[in-house]
Design an enzyme around this catalytic site. Structure first.
Site, PDB file in Angstrom:
ATOM      1  N   LYS A 129       0.823  -1.221   0.000  1.00 47.84           N
ATOM      2  CA  LYS A 129       0.000   0.000   0.000  1.00 47.84           C
ATOM      3  C   LYS A 129       0.856   1.271   0.000  1.00 47.84           C
ATOM      4  O   LYS A 129       2.079   1.210   0.259  1.00 47.84           O
ATOM      5  CB  LYS A 129      -0.927  -0.036   1.220  1.00 47.84           C
ATOM      6  CG  LYS A 129      -2.026  -1.109   1.126  1.00 47.84           C
ATOM      7  CD  LYS A 129      -3.011  -1.005   2.302  1.00 47.84           C
ATOM      8  CE  LYS A 129      -4.162  -1.988   2.150  1.00 47.84           C
ATOM      9  NZ  LYS A 129      -5.158  -1.841   3.256  1.00 47.84           N
ATOM     10  N   HIS A 171      -2.324  -5.348   1.477  1.00 50.22           N
ATOM     11  CA  HIS A 171      -3.665  -5.881   1.210  1.00 50.22           C
ATOM     12  C   HIS A 171      -3.544  -7.337   0.806  1.00 50.22           C
ATOM     13  O   HIS A 171      -2.569  -7.721   0.154  1.00 50.22           O
ATOM     14  CB  HIS A 171      -4.340  -5.112   0.061  1.00 50.22           C
ATOM     15  CG  HIS A 171      -5.554  -5.817  -0.485  1.00 50.22           C
ATOM     16  ND1 HIS A 171      -6.800  -5.658   0.071  1.00 50.22           N
ATOM     17  CD2 HIS A 171      -5.686  -6.728  -1.486  1.00 50.22           C
ATOM     18  CE1 HIS A 171      -7.661  -6.438  -0.578  1.00 50.22           C
ATOM     19  NE2 HIS A 171      -7.006  -7.091  -1.533  1.00 50.22           N
ATOM     20  N   ARG A 230      -2.750 -14.067   4.086  1.00 55.66           N
ATOM     21  CA  ARG A 230      -3.467 -13.386   5.178  1.00 55.66           C
ATOM     22  C   ARG A 230      -2.720 -13.597   6.501  1.00 55.66           C
ATOM     23  O   ARG A 230      -2.624 -12.682   7.326  1.00 55.66           O
ATOM     24  CB  ARG A 230      -4.905 -13.913   5.312  1.00 55.66           C
ATOM     25  CG  ARG A 230      -5.813 -13.715   4.102  1.00 55.66           C
ATOM     26  CD  ARG A 230      -6.465 -12.388   3.959  1.00 55.66           C
ATOM     27  NE  ARG A 230      -7.165 -11.891   5.110  1.00 55.66           N
ATOM     28  CZ  ARG A 230      -7.821 -10.717   5.104  1.00 55.66           C
ATOM     29  NH1 ARG A 230      -7.868  -9.964   3.997  1.00 55.66           N
ATOM     30  NH2 ARG A 230      -8.420 -10.286   6.168  1.00 55.66           N
ATOM     31  N   THR A 285      -6.131  -6.857  10.450  1.00 53.00           N
ATOM     32  CA  THR A 285      -6.317  -5.556   9.798  1.00 53.00           C
ATOM     33  C   THR A 285      -5.701  -4.421  10.614  1.00 53.00           C
ATOM     34  O   THR A 285      -5.042  -3.532  10.060  1.00 53.00           O
ATOM     35  CB  THR A 285      -7.829  -5.289   9.601  1.00 53.00           C
ATOM     36  OG1 THR A 285      -8.404  -6.399   8.911  1.00 53.00           O
ATOM     37  CG2 THR A 285      -8.064  -4.014   8.806  1.00 53.00           C
ATOM     38  N   ARG A 323       1.853  -6.517   9.055  1.00 53.69           N
ATOM     39  CA  ARG A 323       1.096  -5.343   9.510  1.00 53.69           C
ATOM     40  C   ARG A 323       1.547  -4.911  10.903  1.00 53.69           C
ATOM     41  O   ARG A 323       1.609  -3.718  11.196  1.00 53.69           O
ATOM     42  CB  ARG A 323      -0.400  -5.650   9.466  1.00 53.69           C
ATOM     43  CG  ARG A 323      -0.942  -5.582   8.026  1.00 53.69           C
ATOM     44  CD  ARG A 323      -2.312  -6.169   7.910  1.00 53.69           C
ATOM     45  NE  ARG A 323      -3.010  -5.714   6.713  1.00 53.69           N
ATOM     46  CZ  ARG A 323      -4.217  -6.155   6.364  1.00 53.69           C
ATOM     47  NH1 ARG A 323      -4.851  -7.041   7.113  1.00 53.69           N
ATOM     48  NH2 ARG A 323      -4.808  -5.701   5.265  1.00 53.69           N
ATOM     49  N   PHE A 344     -15.602   3.962   6.549  1.00 52.90           N
ATOM     50  CA  PHE A 344     -14.213   4.267   6.215  1.00 52.90           C
ATOM     51  C   PHE A 344     -13.942   4.282   4.711  1.00 52.90           C
ATOM     52  O   PHE A 344     -12.795   4.479   4.288  1.00 52.90           O
ATOM     53  CB  PHE A 344     -13.254   3.289   6.921  1.00 52.90           C
ATOM     54  CG  PHE A 344     -13.479   1.824   6.618  1.00 52.90           C
ATOM     55  CD1 PHE A 344     -13.026   1.255   5.436  1.00 52.90           C
ATOM     56  CD2 PHE A 344     -14.140   1.003   7.525  1.00 52.90           C
ATOM     57  CE1 PHE A 344     -13.214  -0.087   5.155  1.00 52.90           C
ATOM     58  CE2 PHE A 344     -14.333  -0.351   7.256  1.00 52.90           C
ATOM     59  CZ  PHE A 344     -13.871  -0.887   6.066  1.00 52.90           C
ATOM     60  N   GLU A 381      -9.975  -9.643  -7.846  1.00 59.24           N
ATOM     61  CA  GLU A 381      -8.886  -8.687  -7.633  1.00 59.24           C
ATOM     62  C   GLU A 381      -7.706  -8.945  -8.587  1.00 59.24           C
ATOM     63  O   GLU A 381      -7.113  -7.986  -9.108  1.00 59.24           O
ATOM     64  CB  GLU A 381      -8.445  -8.743  -6.167  1.00 59.24           C
ATOM     65  CG  GLU A 381      -9.543  -8.209  -5.244  1.00 59.24           C
ATOM     66  CD  GLU A 381      -9.259  -8.373  -3.764  1.00 59.24           C
ATOM     67  OE1 GLU A 381     -10.106  -7.962  -2.960  1.00 59.24           O
ATOM     68  OE2 GLU A 381      -8.184  -8.921  -3.409  1.00 59.24           O
TER      69      GLU A 381
END
Ligand code: IDP
Ligand code: MG
Length: 138
Positions: free
Chosen positions: A9, A115, A85, A91, A102, A57, A126
């Site tokens: 990102k 992501h 994941r 998240t 993360r 959001f 995607e």
């Protein structure tokens, strides 16, 4: 074998973490089948995150995702969707497990560095949003 879709990102690209995250992806055993740096328009970010249209959001997220360069990736491994994941973590970086990307590189629940698709149908959507078949190598 399974493929999943990943993004480095804008927060992580801006902080010069692209190479570090790519190295972690390869060290974890993924094969990179597609990779490109792009800058999304606001509309392109809205199309990508259309499932979240009703979320509070959504506006902030699509502003963020169109705020700078991103790196889009097609990753292949056995059980790739779940495996990616797991490597990303939760998240919210504050709730993500030790050793996850993360936890290590995310700075907020919005600016969380990476992501990953969450299921086979979203992975197919995607991957198709960013890669044509001829762009996937191997
Ligand atoms: P995921 O990326 O872990 O699958 P989703 O719930 O699908 O999480 O949310 C998509 C993205 O939207 C997150 O990665 C994050 O950037 C952002 N996001 C999720 N929840 C919030 C929130 O409560 N506030 C701000 N941004 C959020
Ligand atoms: Mg999601």
């Amino acid at each position: 074998m399974e493929q999943t879709f990943a993004i480095i990102k804008p927060d992580a690209v801006e902080r010069q973490l692209t190479g570090t995250i790519l190295a972690r992806i390869e060290a974890a055993g993924f094969t990179i089948r597609g990779m490109r740096m792009v800058r999304l328009t606001k509309r392109e970010a809205e199309g990508f995150y259309a499932v979240h249209r009703e979320r509070p959001f959504f506006g902030g997220l699509t502003d963020f995702m169109s705020s700078g360069a991103i790196v889009v990736l097609a990753l292949e491994a056995p059980d790739a969707i779940r495996k990616w994941r797991d490597l990303m973590g939760a998240t919210d970086p504050a709730k993500a497990a030790e050793g996850t990307l993360r936890r290590e590189f995310g700075s907020s629940i919005e600016q969380n560095a990476t992501h990953g698709s969450d299921a086979p149908d979203t992975a197919a959507f995607e991957l198709g949003y960013f890669f044509r078949g001829v762009e996937l190598v191997g």
